[in-house]
Design an enzyme around this catalytic site. Structure first.
Site, PDB file in Angstrom:
ATOM      1  N   SER A  35       0.820  -1.208   0.000  1.00  0.00           N
ATOM      2  CA  SER A  35       0.000   0.000   0.000  1.00  0.00           C
ATOM      3  C   SER A  35       0.853   1.256   0.000  1.00  0.00           C
ATOM      4  O   SER A  35       1.900   1.317   0.644  1.00  0.00           O
ATOM      5  CB  SER A  35      -0.900   0.010   1.241  1.00  0.00           C
ATOM      6  OG  SER A  35      -1.479   1.274   1.446  1.00  0.00           O
TER       7      SER A  35
ATOM      8  N   ASP B 100     -18.982   4.720  24.380  1.00  0.00           N
ATOM      9  CA  ASP B 100     -18.663   3.304  24.564  1.00  0.00           C
ATOM     10  C   ASP B 100     -17.279   2.943  24.026  1.00  0.00           C
ATOM     11  O   ASP B 100     -16.681   1.959  24.476  1.00  0.00           O
ATOM     12  CB  ASP B 100     -19.697   2.428  23.849  1.00  0.00           C
ATOM     13  CG  ASP B 100     -20.992   2.283  24.634  1.00  0.00           C
ATOM     14  OD1 ASP B 100     -20.980   2.520  25.856  1.00  0.00           O
ATOM     15  OD2 ASP B 100     -22.012   1.926  24.018  1.00  0.00           O
TER      16      ASP B 100
ATOM     17  N   TYR C 225     -19.175  -4.929  31.206  1.00  0.00           N
ATOM     18  CA  TYR C 225     -20.007  -5.176  30.024  1.00  0.00           C
ATOM     19  C   TYR C 225     -19.574  -6.482  29.352  1.00  0.00           C
ATOM     20  O   TYR C 225     -18.384  -6.765  29.229  1.00  0.00           O
ATOM     21  CB  TYR C 225     -19.867  -4.011  29.045  1.00  0.00           C
ATOM     22  CG  TYR C 225     -20.635  -4.187  27.762  1.00  0.00           C
ATOM     23  CD1 TYR C 225     -21.949  -3.746  27.646  1.00  0.00           C
ATOM     24  CD2 TYR C 225     -20.046  -4.797  26.655  1.00  0.00           C
ATOM     25  CE1 TYR C 225     -22.657  -3.902  26.460  1.00  0.00           C
ATOM     26  CE2 TYR C 225     -20.747  -4.961  25.470  1.00  0.00           C
ATOM     27  CZ  TYR C 225     -22.043  -4.516  25.382  1.00  0.00           C
ATOM     28  OH  TYR C 225     -22.744  -4.677  24.211  1.00  0.00           O
TER      29      TYR C 225
END
EC number: 5.1.3.4
Length: 229
Positions: A73, A119, A226
């Site tokens: 790339s 989050d 979580y």
């Protein structure tokens, strides 16, 4: 050599189209094996539909090709610099996804307006300063990495896993290539949400700090609760 990493990086590159983060070949994903000091990255300009694990290019930490017949790339120097600057990341994604790139072209940070942002990012998603002419003319891709690292003198790269390069587009990172893709999808989503929020209410203000911290730290850090882990 590095077959597992190649499979992961291939899968991550293919997810760019799956999640509509790229048009044509406008994006790339890399991953790193820190122990072997090898980077695996997408080759330049190859269509995702044609991409195979054997097409991926293996580099050393100087950005030199050590395996592969295709050119890496064009953004390789940026990836290499970030792996050196951010020692705990394992994968990097660069795209020109429409919503995040719109913020980059406007030269604006993405403000934290709600819990979706909170989050994943513990602050605004920063936009770098504009690059100087000399930085663009000489070693442009390397200097792109440098201006990102400069921006993160004021942010924690592990708590803000993405950035907007002014006039260019987003770079995201993560623990590995697939996690970096996850963060890139989230960044694109919150970029769109932030735009619409501002269009609906020009006086909208950032999320309450206590709510922001609650959402971030319930998913991250020593006291996270979580999920199932």
């Amino acid at each position: 050599m590095l077959e597992t990493l190649k499979k992961e990086v291939l899968a991550a590159n293919l997810k760019l189209q799956e999640h509509q983060l790229v048009t044509f070949t406008w994006g790339n994903v890399s991953g790193i094996d820190r122990e072997k000091e090898r980077i695996v990255i997408k080759p330049s300009g190859v269509e995702y539909s044609d991409l195979t694990a054997d097409d991926l290019v293996v580099l050393n930490l100087d950005g030199e090709v050590v395996e592969g017949s295709l050119k890496p790339s064009s953004d390789t120097p940026t990836h290499v610099y970030l792996y050196k600057a951010f020692p705990n990341i394992g994968g990097i994604v660069h795209t020109h996804s429409q919503w995040a790139t719109s913020w980059a072209q406007s030269g604006r940070d993405i403000p934290p307006l709600g819990t979706t942002h909170a989050d994943y990012f513990d602050s605004a998603i920063p936009c770098t300063r504009e690059m100087y002419d000399e930085e663009i003319i000489h070693d442009y891709e390397l200097n792109t990495g440098k201006v990102i690292a400069e921006t993160f003198q004021h942010h924690n790269y592990e708590q803000v896993p993405g950035v907007l390069v002014n006039n260019h587009g987003p770079f995201c990172w993560g623990t590995d290539a697939l996690n970096a893709i996850h963060n890139a999808v989230v960044l694109e989503t919150v970029a769109e949400m932030a735009y619409h929020s501002i269009m609906l209410n020009k006086d909208v203000t950032p999320i309450n700090t206590v709510l922001h911290e609650k959402h971030f730290y319930r998913k991250h850090g020593a006291n996270a609760y979580y999920g199932q882990s």
